[in-house]
Design a protein around this motif. Structure first.
Motif, short mmCIF file in Angstrom:
data_model
loop_
_atom_site.label_atom_id
_atom_site.label_comp_id
_atom_site.label_asym_id
_atom_site.label_seq_id
_atom_site.Cartn_x
_atom_site.Cartn_y
_atom_site.Cartn_z
N TYR A 190 0.83 -1.21 0.00
CA TYR A 190 0.00 0.00 0.00
C TYR A 190 0.86 1.26 0.00
CZ TYR A 190 -4.64 -2.06 0.34
OH TYR A 190 -5.81 -2.73 0.05
N ALA A 191 1.96 1.25 0.74
CA ALA A 191 2.83 2.43 0.74
C ALA A 191 3.36 2.70 -0.66
CB ALA A 191 3.98 2.22 1.73
N ARG A 192 3.74 1.66 -1.38
CA ARG A 192 4.21 1.85 -2.76
C ARG A 192 3.09 2.40 -3.65
NH1 ARG A 192 6.30 -3.43 -1.42
NH2 ARG A 192 8.54 -3.27 -0.93
N ALA A 193 1.91 1.81 -3.53
CA ALA A 193 0.79 2.28 -4.35
C ALA A 193 0.42 3.70 -4.01
CB ALA A 193 -0.42 1.35 -4.16
N ASN A 194 0.46 4.05 -2.74
CA ASN A 194 0.11 5.41 -2.33
C ASN A 194 1.16 6.42 -2.77
OD1 ASN A 194 -2.41 4.88 -1.09
ND2 ASN A 194 -1.40 4.13 0.75
N ALA A 195 2.42 5.99 -2.86
CA ALA A 195 3.45 6.87 -3.40
C ALA A 195 3.20 7.17 -4.87
CB ALA A 195 4.83 6.23 -3.22
N VAL A 196 2.77 6.15 -5.62
CA VAL A 196 2.42 6.36 -7.03
C VAL A 196 1.25 7.32 -7.14
CG1 VAL A 196 1.52 5.24 -9.10
CG2 VAL A 196 3.31 4.12 -7.76
N ALA A 197 0.22 7.11 -6.33
CA ALA A 197 -0.96 7.98 -6.38
C ALA A 197 -0.62 9.41 -6.00
CB ALA A 197 -2.04 7.43 -5.44
N ALA A 198 0.37 9.58 -5.11
CA ALA A 198 0.78 10.93 -4.71
C ALA A 198 1.68 11.60 -5.73
CB ALA A 198 1.50 10.86 -3.36
N GLY A 199 2.11 10.85 -6.73
CA GLY A 199 2.96 11.41 -7.78
C GLY A 199 4.42 11.56 -7.39
N ILE A 200 4.86 10.82 -6.34
CA ILE A 200 6.25 10.96 -5.90
C ILE A 200 6.95 9.60 -5.82
CG2 ILE A 200 5.87 13.14 -4.69
CD1 ILE A 200 5.89 11.51 -2.05
N ALA A 201 6.48 8.63 -6.57
CA ALA A 201 7.07 7.29 -6.51
C ALA A 201 8.56 7.31 -6.87
CB ALA A 201 6.32 6.34 -7.44
N ASP A 202 8.98 8.28 -7.67
CA ASP A 202 10.38 8.34 -8.08
C ASP A 202 11.31 8.74 -6.94
OD1 ASP A 202 9.23 10.91 -8.05
OD2 ASP A 202 10.63 11.68 -9.53
N ARG A 203 10.78 9.24 -5.83
CA ARG A 203 11.63 9.59 -4.69
C ARG A 203 11.20 8.89 -3.40
NH1 ARG A 203 9.34 14.55 -2.29
NH2 ARG A 203 7.85 15.51 -3.73
#
Length: 206
Positions: free
Chosen positions: A78-91
């Motif tokens: 979920y943390a990974r998916a939520n990072a993608v949804a927040a638009g900051i998965a690259d960091r």
């Protein structure tokens, strides 16, 4: 079934296997982002990250990178998916693992966020809707908080700060009498009372 909750400016996904984000804990994100403005360079470390909401909101607010650590593989997904949804998965990096083994010996962070389970074991029955592993803090509610402070003592950069979530000011007072603080290795700077818990700022002297 996946649910969603608004958390600050973010929409956070989770399910019944993960602790539901509490809206008041956005205050932890906000305090961390404020501290980040004067902290040394580097990424934020979030311990016991759950769905990642607290760390992600702090990363968005500060512009910093984030490393999330949690032992629950569902929470990490979920943390990974939520990072993608927040638009900051690259960091954002998410590591599944125990606190004592997730980090390399030489990794240091200028800012640490920790949201350990802090409910005393004999009181967890008050919260039947929550996963037991996400709320059970041991006999005094501080077992995992102590483990987090061990990580903070070893991995907080000189001049850095941690924001620790606990249940009560009394718990903060108990920890203040323990070796990390009595030795001067860490300094308990401020305790802030909130709706259902307290936030504690802990600094490592430069």
């Amino acid at each position: 079934m996946t649910d969603r909750i608004d958390f600050g400016t973010l929409s956070i996904a989770y399910d019944e296997r993960v602790l539901q984000p509490r809206e008041w804990t956005a205050a932890q994100s906000e305090w961390a982002a404020e501290i980040a403005g004067g902290a040394p360079d580097g990424a934020i470390l979030e311990l016991c990250s759950g769905a990642g909401h607290i760390g992600l909101l702090a990363a968005v607010g500060s512009g910093r990178s984030l490393l999330c650590v949690d032992a629950n593989p569902v929470a990490c997904d979920y943390a990974r998916a939520n990072a993608v949804a927040a638009g900051i998965a690259d960091r954002v990096e998410v590591r599944e693992g125990r606190l004592e083994t997730a980090l390399a010996d030489d990794e240091l962070f200028p800012l640490v966020i920790a949201d350990p389970p802090w409910v005393p074991r004999d009181l967890t029955w008050h919260f039947p809707e929550d996963p037991l592993s996400a709320i059970d803090g041991g006999s005094d509610g501080l077992d995992i908080a102590r483990a987090c402070l061990d990580v903070v003592a070893d991995h907080l950069a000189p001049g850095g700060s941690a924001v620790l979530q606990l249940g009560t000011a009394a718990q903060a007072e108990t920890l203040a009498r323990e070796e990390w603080f009595t030795s001067g290795r860490l300094v308990q700077v401020e305790v802030r009372q909130h709706v259902r818990g307290v936030l504690v700022r802990v600094d490592r002297p430069a």
